[in-house]
Design a protein around this motif. Structure first.
Motif, short mmCIF file in Angstrom:
data_model
loop_
_atom_site.label_atom_id
_atom_site.label_comp_id
_atom_site.label_asym_id
_atom_site.label_seq_id
_atom_site.Cartn_x
_atom_site.Cartn_y
_atom_site.Cartn_z
N ILE A 57 46.65 29.70 40.59
CA ILE A 57 45.26 29.33 40.81
C ILE A 57 44.41 30.57 41.09
CG2 ILE A 57 43.68 28.08 42.32
CD1 ILE A 57 45.21 26.30 40.34
N ALA A 58 44.95 31.48 41.90
CA ALA A 58 44.21 32.71 42.21
C ALA A 58 43.98 33.54 40.95
CB ALA A 58 44.97 33.52 43.26
N GLN A 87 41.27 31.87 38.78
CA GLN A 87 39.96 32.07 39.38
C GLN A 87 39.48 33.51 39.19
OE1 GLN A 87 37.63 29.87 41.65
NE2 GLN A 87 36.68 31.46 40.41
N PHE A 118 37.76 32.23 35.22
CA PHE A 118 36.49 31.62 35.60
C PHE A 118 35.73 32.56 36.55
CE2 PHE A 118 39.29 27.92 34.67
CZ PHE A 118 38.65 27.54 33.51
N ASN A 119 35.35 33.69 36.00
CA ASN A 119 34.78 34.76 36.82
C ASN A 119 33.39 35.20 36.33
OD1 ASN A 119 35.44 36.07 34.47
ND2 ASN A 119 36.97 37.42 35.40
N ASP A 133 32.18 30.16 35.65
CA ASP A 133 32.96 29.47 36.68
C ASP A 133 32.58 28.00 36.65
OD1 ASP A 133 34.32 28.50 38.81
OD2 ASP A 133 33.56 29.95 40.27
N GLN A 165 33.62 25.68 38.31
CA GLN A 165 33.52 25.06 39.63
C GLN A 165 32.08 25.04 40.12
OE1 GLN A 165 37.29 26.12 42.23
NE2 GLN A 165 36.63 27.92 41.08
N LEU A 171 40.00 23.24 41.17
CA LEU A 171 41.29 23.93 41.19
C LEU A 171 42.05 23.50 42.43
CD1 LEU A 171 40.13 27.53 40.19
CD2 LEU A 171 41.16 25.80 38.71
#
Length: 250
Positions: free
Chosen positions: A88-89, A92, A96-97, A103, A105, A117
């Motif tokens: 997940i890290a 991210q 999704f940066n 992203d 989220q 996530l």
């Protein structure tokens, strides 16, 4: 086997795309290029995605799949992506940066995002629509989960990317009776050194792992063959006279 393997290749150029397993209309494991086997309307039904690990052949189509869901996802049920804390890290930080991909989220809004996530741990069972998925650790170059899937009174074990390790054998032996096991075999025996360094399996290592299981699976499915050596791997699997019922997913 009561799940569909949409992508079974260990790279580009195979007969199918890279790793993607359809557990149900709403559940996928990994989102490699094999997800393109689904029609748009089928993609738009997906709400739960379980990721084995962060390597690109397993997550390559995740951003574009999500991009197809803005018009159909319910704000009360975002698309949930599950994985280990490390996976997940990595998703991210590196996907999704707002550089590689927006992203999701934060889209269409932070209050009602498309994407959620969720970190899960080995041994934690997730139940969705009467199907249970339980992750377990494999032996790979990055933290990787395989998944034990119980659906309609059948037990399928998807081992994901792995090399041989006694710890993996122990974990599979703890899963109980297995109807179907999906096991990788990336390289031929002559490339055993490469397989060991990259934490993948050869035909000999597949046989060794399966021979050490206390309860042999009813059916064995082999996938993740590297396209440039797939013919040799397939030949060696046949020559080593594996148990009846082995099938190779290309």
């Amino acid at each position: 086997m009561n799940i569909a393997v949409l992508g079974a290749s260990g790279g580009l150029g195979g007969m199918t795309g890279s790793t993607c397993v359809q557990v149900s209309e709403r559940i996928l494991i990994d989102v490699g290029t094999g997800v393109s086997q689904l029609l748009l309307k089928q993609m738009q039904q997906v709400r739960h995605i379980f990721i084995t690990h962060s390597h690109s052949d397993h997550i390559a189509c995740l951003p574009m799949l999500l991009g197809n869901l803005f018009n159909v996802a319910d704000a009360g049920e975002p698309v949930t992506v599950y994985g280990s804390a490390d996976t997940i890290a990595a998703i991210q930080a590196h996907v999704f940066n707002w550089v590689i991909w927006p992203d999701m989220q934060e889209l269409p809004s932070k209050a009602a995002p498309l994407l959620r996530l969720q970190t899960i741990t080995a041994g934690q069972t997730i139940a969705i629509d009467g199907i249970s998925l339980t992750p377990f650790a494999t032996y790979h170059t990055v933290p990787t989960f395989g998944y034990s899937i119980c659906k309609e009174q059948q037990h399928t074990v998807y081992v994901a990317d792995t090399g041989y390790a006694s710890s993996l054998v122990e974990q599979i032996n703890q899963l109980g009776v297995i109807d179907d096991i999906i096991l990788e075999c990336s390289f031929p025996n002559e490339l055993a050194a490469v397989a060991k360094q990259s934490c993948h399996l050869t035909p000999q290592l597949c046989l060794q792992l399966l021979a050490e299981l206390t309860q042999p699976p009813k059916r064995v499915w082999i996938n993740h063959l590297k396209p440039d050596v797939a013919d040799e791997v397939h030949k060696q699997l046949r020559q080593q006279h594996p148990p009846q019922g082995w099938q190779v997913l290309l």
